[in-house]
Design a protein around this motif. Structure first.
Motif, PDB file in Angstrom:
ATOM      1  N   UNK A   1     -14.833   1.891   9.191  1.00 46.58           N
ATOM      2  CA  UNK A   1     -14.308   2.881  10.145  1.00 46.58           C
ATOM      3  C   UNK A   1     -12.854   3.252   9.872  1.00 46.58           C
ATOM      4  N   UNK A   2     -12.219   2.588   8.925  1.00 44.33           N
ATOM      5  CA  UNK A   2     -10.788   2.788   8.700  1.00 44.33           C
ATOM      6  C   UNK A   2     -10.487   3.586   7.428  1.00 44.33           C
ATOM      7  N   UNK A   3     -11.517   4.127   6.773  1.00 47.93           N
ATOM      8  CA  UNK A   3     -11.324   4.770   5.466  1.00 47.93           C
ATOM      9  C   UNK A   3     -10.297   5.897   5.518  1.00 47.93           C
ATOM     10  N   UNK A   4     -10.256   6.627   6.622  1.00 43.67           N
ATOM     11  CA  UNK A   4      -9.353   7.786   6.725  1.00 43.67           C
ATOM     12  C   UNK A   4      -8.001   7.433   7.322  1.00 43.67           C
ATOM     13  N   UNK A   5      -7.766   6.157   7.608  1.00 45.35           N
ATOM     14  CA  UNK A   5      -6.503   5.759   8.227  1.00 45.35           C
ATOM     15  C   UNK A   5      -5.440   5.442   7.187  1.00 45.35           C
ATOM     16  N   UNK A   6      -4.224   5.857   7.474  1.00 47.42           N
ATOM     17  CA  UNK A   6      -3.097   5.476   6.619  1.00 47.42           C
ATOM     18  C   UNK A   6      -2.634   4.065   7.004  1.00 47.42           C
ATOM     19  N   UNK A   7      -1.923   3.390   6.089  1.00 46.47           N
ATOM     20  CA  UNK A   7      -1.491   2.021   6.377  1.00 46.47           C
ATOM     21  C   UNK A   7      -0.776   1.881   7.728  1.00 46.47           C
ATOM     22  N   UNK A   8       0.079   2.852   8.056  1.00 47.89           N
ATOM     23  CA  UNK A   8       0.810   2.781   9.318  1.00 47.89           C
ATOM     24  C   UNK A   8      -0.060   2.852  10.557  1.00 47.89           C
ATOM     25  N   UNK A   9      -1.329   3.230  10.354  1.00 50.73           N
ATOM     26  CA  UNK A   9      -2.261   3.325  11.489  1.00 50.73           C
ATOM     27  C   UNK A   9      -3.190   2.114  11.543  1.00 50.73           C
ATOM     28  N   UNK A  10      -2.876   1.077  10.754  1.00 54.67           N
ATOM     29  CA  UNK A  10      -3.712  -0.128  10.733  1.00 54.67           C
ATOM     30  C   UNK A  10      -2.878  -1.359  11.054  1.00 54.67           C
ATOM     31  N   UNK A  11      -3.553  -2.419  11.539  1.00 56.71           N
ATOM     32  CA  UNK A  11      -2.861  -3.686  11.798  1.00 56.71           C
ATOM     33  C   UNK A  11      -2.506  -4.354  10.463  1.00 56.71           C
ATOM     34  N   UNK A  12      -1.656  -5.361  10.518  1.00 57.66           N
ATOM     35  CA  UNK A  12      -1.276  -6.104   9.310  1.00 57.66           C
ATOM     36  C   UNK A  12      -2.481  -6.707   8.612  1.00 57.66           C
ATOM     37  N   UNK A  13      -3.410  -7.255   9.393  1.00 50.47           N
ATOM     38  CA  UNK A  13      -4.608  -7.862   8.812  1.00 50.47           C
ATOM     39  C   UNK A  13      -5.490  -6.829   8.130  1.00 50.47           C
ATOM     40  N   UNK A  14      -5.592  -5.661   8.763  1.00 47.95           N
ATOM     41  CA  UNK A  14      -6.393  -4.585   8.151  1.00 47.95           C
ATOM     42  C   UNK A  14      -5.738  -4.103   6.861  1.00 47.95           C
ATOM     43  N   UNK A  15      -4.433  -3.966   6.872  1.00 47.66           N
ATOM     44  CA  UNK A  15      -3.716  -3.535   5.669  1.00 47.66           C
ATOM     45  C   UNK A  15      -3.948  -4.523   4.523  1.00 47.66           C
TER      46      UNK A  15
ATOM     47  N   UNK B   1       0.854  -1.199   0.000  1.00 50.78           N
ATOM     48  CA  UNK B   1       0.000   0.000   0.000  1.00 50.78           C
ATOM     49  C   UNK B   1       0.882   1.239   0.000  1.00 50.78           C
ATOM     50  N   UNK B   2       0.326   2.344  -0.478  1.00 52.50           N
ATOM     51  CA  UNK B   2       1.077   3.608  -0.471  1.00 52.50           C
ATOM     52  C   UNK B   2       0.966   4.221   0.924  1.00 52.50           C
ATOM     53  N   UNK B   3       2.095   4.399   1.621  1.00 53.79           N
ATOM     54  CA  UNK B   3       2.046   4.785   3.034  1.00 53.79           C
ATOM     55  C   UNK B   3       1.461   6.169   3.287  1.00 53.79           C
ATOM     56  N   UNK B   4       1.578   7.071   2.300  1.00 54.69           N
ATOM     57  CA  UNK B   4       1.162   8.458   2.555  1.00 54.69           C
ATOM     58  C   UNK B   4      -0.323   8.687   2.264  1.00 54.69           C
ATOM     59  N   UNK B   5      -1.013   7.658   1.733  1.00 50.75           N
ATOM     60  CA  UNK B   5      -2.440   7.803   1.429  1.00 50.75           C
ATOM     61  C   UNK B   5      -3.295   6.999   2.410  1.00 50.75           C
ATOM     62  N   UNK B   6      -4.503   7.472   2.665  1.00 55.91           N
ATOM     63  CA  UNK B   6      -5.392   6.702   3.534  1.00 55.91           C
ATOM     64  C   UNK B   6      -5.972   5.506   2.761  1.00 55.91           C
ATOM     65  N   UNK B   7      -6.720   4.675   3.506  1.00 61.08           N
ATOM     66  CA  UNK B   7      -7.238   3.427   2.923  1.00 61.08           C
ATOM     67  C   UNK B   7      -8.132   3.723   1.714  1.00 61.08           C
ATOM     68  N   UNK B   8      -9.021   4.703   1.858  1.00 58.51           N
ATOM     69  CA  UNK B   8      -9.949   5.035   0.774  1.00 58.51           C
ATOM     70  C   UNK B   8      -9.193   5.395  -0.507  1.00 58.51           C
ATOM     71  N   UNK B   9      -8.172   6.251  -0.348  1.00 57.82           N
ATOM     72  CA  UNK B   9      -7.459   6.717  -1.535  1.00 57.82           C
ATOM     73  C   UNK B   9      -6.522   5.655  -2.110  1.00 57.82           C
ATOM     74  N   UNK B  10      -6.005   4.759  -1.257  1.00 57.91           N
ATOM     75  CA  UNK B  10      -5.225   3.645  -1.788  1.00 57.91           C
ATOM     76  C   UNK B  10      -6.066   2.816  -2.754  1.00 57.91           C
ATOM     77  N   UNK B  11      -7.352   2.674  -2.453  1.00 59.27           N
ATOM     78  CA  UNK B  11      -8.237   1.882  -3.309  1.00 59.27           C
ATOM     79  C   UNK B  11      -8.715   2.717  -4.507  1.00 59.27           C
TER      80      UNK B  11
END
Ligand code: ADP
Ligand code: MG
Length: 229
Positions: free
Chosen positions: A136-150, A97-107
């Motif tokens: 609930x994780x749409x605004x989180x960046x990869x570094x703010x999520x667990x491995x499973x969430x990533x 995943x791109x570390x500087x983007x949140x989950x929504x924008x990575x997708x």
């Protein structure tokens, strides 16, 4: 009926000071719509090499790769990138995943690059995140999520373009059971409900039980695992 993916007599070699290592040596494969196919085999047998070749991430030294009948060996890098964007979903062993983007924008990002409007791309991303239990994780960046969430975000990204061919390289290698279940459910849904062809390298027996066929690599060729004895 045109196959989704055809590999014909694929040859892959790695060259180094130590010489030439031929990892694939005449590998053949036909994947049809709606098929869910497993790839098993020991580490180093060439599974990732085969998946990267089928996923147009790496080019074969010999043989043919046809995606919905289109000869991919004749394409330049731009043509291969276009086909990847239009027809392929690739799930890596590690999420990329791109570390500087949140989950929504990575997708959403790859969809926008492919010409989908920002609004539609973000809506699609949010639908997929909800399916993965990550609303609930749409605004989180990869570094703010667990491995499973990533990894669930990475799956959502791979499926966002409604791919005709889904390729997953040991997608549940390091995941907790709940995430593993969700990953399986989405791969199975892609084949059974969406009619995609799905090719998965995995050692997980629970997933292998859902497969239409299981293949293994032997002497650089694909063979039916059930006939291995
Ligand atoms: P698997 O995914 O089944 O573990 P791989 O496709 O990663 O197998 O690797 C197959 C073989 O090719 C291994 O012997 C590996 O060391 C070798 N290999 C893979 N990538 C490279 C590379 N970039 N350069 C040289 N050798 C490689
Ligand atoms: Mg591998």
């Amino acid at each position: 009926m045109t196959a989704v993916l055809e590999l014909k007599q694929i040859v892959r070699e790695y060259r180094s000071a130590a010489g030439v290592l031929r990892v694939l040596d005449g590998a053949d494969l036909t994947l049809n719509r709606g098929e869910l196919v497993g790839l098993v085999g020991p580490s180093g047998s060439g599974k990732s090499t085969l998946l990267h070749t089928a996923g147009l991430l790496e080019k074969a030294e010999g043989g043919q790769v046809l995606l919905e009948g289109e000869d991919c060996m004749a394409l330049n890098e731009a043509g291969r990138t276009r086909l990847r964007r239009e027809k392929l979903g690739f799930v890596y062993q590690f999420h990329h995943l791109l570390p500087e983007f949140n989950a929504r924008d990575n997708i959403a990002m790859p969809l926008m690059v492919g010409g989908v409007s920002r609004k539609a791309a973000r809506q699609k991303a949010e639908t997929l995140l909800a399916e993965m239990g990550l609303a609930e994780r749409a605004d989180h960046q990869p570094g703010q999520m667990s491995g499973g969430e990533q990894q669930r975000v990475a799956i959502a990204r791979a499926l966002a373009n409604d791919p005709r061919l889904v390729i997953a390289d040991e997608p549940t290698g390091n995941l907790d059971p709940e995430t593993t279940e969700r990953v399986f459910a989405s791969l199975i849904r892609m084949a059974r409900s969406e009619g995609a062809a799905v090719l998965v390298a995995t050692h997980n027996m629970a997933l292998i039980r859902h497969m239409d066929r299981v293949l293994t690599l032997k002497d650089g060729k694909l063979t039916d695992f059930s006939q291995e004895g």
